[in-house]
Design a protein around this motif. Structure first.
Motif, PDB file in Angstrom:
ATOM      1  N   UNK A  74     -36.388  50.961   4.135  1.00 49.87           N
ATOM      2  CA  UNK A  74     -36.842  50.165   3.396  1.00 49.87           C
ATOM      3  C   UNK A  74     -37.546  50.498   2.484  1.00 49.87           C
ATOM      4  N   UNK A  75     -38.055  49.984   1.451  1.00 44.88           N
ATOM      5  CA  UNK A  75     -38.307  49.677   0.445  1.00 44.88           C
ATOM      6  C   UNK A  75     -39.542  48.931  -0.215  1.00 44.88           C
ATOM      7  N   UNK A  76     -40.255  49.282  -1.060  1.00 47.93           N
ATOM      8  CA  UNK A  76     -41.023  47.845  -1.279  1.00 47.93           C
ATOM      9  C   UNK A  76     -40.360  47.154  -2.856  1.00 47.93           C
ATOM     10  N   UNK A  77     -40.059  47.482  -3.600  1.00 43.92           N
ATOM     11  CA  UNK A  77     -39.395  47.193  -4.842  1.00 43.92           C
ATOM     12  C   UNK A  77     -37.639  46.974  -4.814  1.00 43.92           C
ATOM     13  N   UNK A  78     -37.222  46.126  -5.673  1.00 46.27           N
ATOM     14  CA  UNK A  78     -35.382  45.673  -5.423  1.00 46.27           C
ATOM     15  C   UNK A  78     -35.391  47.082  -6.094  1.00 46.27           C
ATOM     16  N   UNK A  79     -33.888  46.118  -5.538  1.00 45.21           N
ATOM     17  CA  UNK A  79     -33.028  47.905  -5.945  1.00 45.21           C
ATOM     18  C   UNK A  79     -31.941  47.246  -5.548  1.00 45.21           C
ATOM     19  N   UNK A  80     -31.076  48.709  -6.739  1.00 46.57           N
ATOM     20  CA  UNK A  80     -29.748  47.814  -7.596  1.00 46.57           C
ATOM     21  C   UNK A  80     -29.123  49.594  -7.606  1.00 46.57           C
ATOM     22  N   UNK A  81     -28.020  49.212  -6.522  1.00 51.01           N
ATOM     23  CA  UNK A  81     -27.295  51.326  -6.162  1.00 51.01           C
ATOM     24  C   UNK A  81     -25.287  50.634  -6.500  1.00 51.01           C
ATOM     25  N   UNK A  82     -25.290  52.240  -6.925  1.00 52.74           N
ATOM     26  CA  UNK A  82     -23.724  51.774  -7.431  1.00 52.74           C
ATOM     27  C   UNK A  82     -22.908  53.900  -7.022  1.00 52.74           C
ATOM     28  N   UNK A  83     -21.966  53.642  -5.898  1.00 55.38           N
ATOM     29  CA  UNK A  83     -21.864  54.909  -6.148  1.00 55.38           C
ATOM     30  C   UNK A  83     -21.074  55.059  -7.819  1.00 55.38           C
ATOM     31  N   UNK A  98     -23.260  50.640  13.716  1.00 59.84           N
ATOM     32  CA  UNK A  98     -22.121  51.004  12.979  1.00 59.84           C
ATOM     33  C   UNK A  98     -21.415  49.826  12.683  1.00 59.84           C
ATOM     34  N   UNK A  99     -21.713  48.370  13.272  1.00 57.29           N
ATOM     35  CA  UNK A  99     -20.444  47.405  13.038  1.00 57.29           C
ATOM     36  C   UNK A  99     -20.945  46.907  12.474  1.00 57.29           C
ATOM     37  N   UNK A 100     -22.304  46.869  11.932  1.00 53.18           N
ATOM     38  CA  UNK A 100     -22.857  46.297  10.409  1.00 53.18           C
ATOM     39  C   UNK A 100     -22.636  46.862   9.189  1.00 53.18           C
ATOM     40  N   UNK A 101     -22.309  48.408   9.438  1.00 57.26           N
ATOM     41  CA  UNK A 101     -21.233  49.209   8.220  1.00 57.26           C
ATOM     42  C   UNK A 101     -20.094  48.485   7.116  1.00 57.26           C
ATOM     43  N   UNK A 102     -20.677  48.295   5.809  1.00 54.13           N
ATOM     44  CA  UNK A 102     -19.691  48.589   4.735  1.00 54.13           C
ATOM     45  C   UNK A 102     -18.969  49.584   4.379  1.00 54.13           C
ATOM     46  N   UNK A 103     -17.674  50.505   3.918  1.00 62.35           N
ATOM     47  CA  UNK A 103     -17.690  50.853   3.356  1.00 62.35           C
ATOM     48  C   UNK A 103     -17.037  50.743   1.822  1.00 62.35           C
ATOM     49  N   UNK A 104     -18.382  51.796   1.332  1.00 66.44           N
ATOM     50  CA  UNK A 104     -18.267  51.723   0.231  1.00 66.44           C
ATOM     51  C   UNK A 104     -17.468  52.859  -1.039  1.00 66.44           C
ATOM     52  N   UNK A 105     -16.947  52.842  -1.857  1.00 68.12           N
ATOM     53  CA  UNK A 105     -16.163  53.335  -2.508  1.00 68.12           C
ATOM     54  C   UNK A 105     -16.897  53.860  -3.832  1.00 68.12           C
ATOM     55  N   UNK A 106     -16.479  54.652  -4.569  1.00 67.77           N
ATOM     56  CA  UNK A 106     -16.759  55.369  -6.224  1.00 67.77           C
ATOM     57  C   UNK A 106     -16.653  53.324  -6.792  1.00 67.77           C
ATOM     58  N   UNK A 107     -17.429  53.042  -7.211  1.00 61.52           N
ATOM     59  CA  UNK A 107     -17.826  51.765  -8.331  1.00 61.52           C
ATOM     60  C   UNK A 107     -18.154  50.926  -6.939  1.00 61.52           C
ATOM     61  N   UNK A 108     -18.453  51.028  -6.085  1.00 56.66           N
ATOM     62  CA  UNK A 108     -19.237  49.901  -5.249  1.00 56.66           C
ATOM     63  C   UNK A 108     -20.536  50.185  -5.583  1.00 56.66           C
ATOM     64  N   UNK A 109     -20.928  48.423  -5.438  1.00 55.34           N
ATOM     65  CA  UNK A 109     -23.028  48.225  -5.701  1.00 55.34           C
ATOM     66  C   UNK A 109     -23.307  47.417  -4.623  1.00 55.34           C
ATOM     67  N   UNK A 110     -24.693  47.384  -4.649  1.00 57.41           N
ATOM     68  CA  UNK A 110     -25.048  46.957  -3.459  1.00 57.41           C
ATOM     69  C   UNK A 110     -26.480  46.838  -4.005  1.00 57.41           C
ATOM     70  N   UNK A 111     -26.388  45.627  -3.449  1.00 58.99           N
ATOM     71  CA  UNK A 111     -28.764  45.617  -3.727  1.00 58.99           C
ATOM     72  C   UNK A 111     -29.598  45.428  -2.411  1.00 58.99           C
TER      73      UNK A 111
END
Length: 146
Positions: A74-83, A98-111
């Motif tokens: 984990x990180x102490x700050x809020x972050x936004x990631x983009x593939x 592994x059952x909690x993983x979501x496949x993220x392709x180019x252009x995907x974003x998560x917080x």
């Protein structure tokens, strides 16, 4: 979703400017100008803007080799990631599931909300992501290591 990320960065910059704190400097960087630094676990990083260890906005690119497993942390700050290129599997939680993983392709974003544990797996191809946050940042493993 990329538009949302841009909006978040813009709102953060405007809020910082209105508070009297330093604003984002003018920066233009071509991909071949990035200085990649090798880190642990086959991860490379390149600073695009700012310094994650200091207060203020930062933008960092991370390159992961195929087969990289990123343990829960984990990180102490809020972050936004983009593939930016490639694909990976990303999940939230204190333990690698592994059952909690979501496949993220180019252009995907998560917080990555502050102090929210997450993990990832880079299976089939190398990947580059871009992370934007407000420092100071850091990284620490979760109590559960698997």
């Amino acid at each position: 979703m990329p538009a949302l990320c841009a909006a978040i960065v813009c709102v953060s910059v405007v809020a910082t400017a209105q508070s009297g704190a330093p604003v984002v400097p003018r920066v233009q960087i071509q991909p071949d100008q990035l200085r990649w630094v090798a880190g642990g676990n086959g991860i490379q990083t390149a600073a695009v803007l700012g310094d994650p260890s200091k207060p203020g906005i930062y933008v960092t690119r991370l390159r992961f080799a195929r087969g990289t497993r990123i343990a829960p942390h984990l990180h102490p700050d809020e972050r936004v990631a983009v593939v930016l290129s490639g694909s990976m599997d990303f999940g939230y939680g204190d333990s690698f599931d592994e059952s909690a993983l979501t496949h993220m392709v180019a252009g995907s974003t998560w917080t990555e909300p502050p102090n929210t544990a997450h993990f990832a797996l880079v299976k089939d191809e190398d990947i580059v992501i871009q992370v934007t946050g407000i420092g100071p940042s850091g990284s620490r493993p979760t109590a559960v290591r698997n």
